[in-house]
Design a protein around this motif. Structure first.
Motif: not given
Length: 134
Positions: A76, A103, A106
């Motif tokens: 991130k 996430d 990604l």
């Protein structure tokens, strides 16, 4: 900054693409740098990430390679840092990850997933991920 460099260097060589190293502190010889602060997914601590301004061309598409990823905090951070170069993180390649990364944006591909880890019984199980192509 250190353990993933050999892996990233090998991937860079195989793909015939330049290697850029994100560091946790700038070096005087790099000249001007772009720095960000991010929360490490492994330690939970605030870390610094820096890349030399001359290292990445604007509007680049980048693959981030690392040796181990727990929560995805470093990925991130890389994504945020690349936005300073108007560049895009198109994928993340990791040798070993835990199952804790949530996430999906990604696009993380991991060769091995740490499936079970118990220090008391000294049991470590890995799950191999064979379908890792982008």
């Amino acid at each position: 900054e250190a353990k993933g460099i050999a892996l990233a260097s090998a991937v860079s060589s195989i793909m015939n693409k330049p290697l850029v190293v994100a560091r946790n502190s700038s070096k005087l010889t790099e000249g001007s740098t772009v720095n960000i602060y991010y929360v490490s997914g492994t330690t939970g601590k605030i870390e610094t990430m820096t890349i030399a301004k001359k290292a990445i061309k604007r509007y680049s598409k980048v693959i981030f390679i690392d040796d181990f990823m727990r929560g995805g905090g470093t990925a991130k951070g890389i994504k945020e840092l690349l936005s300073e170069f108007d560049s895009e993180l198109v994928g993340v390649g990791v040798l070993i990850s835990t199952g804790e990364i949530k996430d999906a944006s990604l696009n993380i591909k991991s060769l091995l997933t740490l499936d079970k880890f118990n220090l008391d019984s000294k049991i470590i199980n890995f799950k191999a991920n064979y379908n890792i192509l982008w």
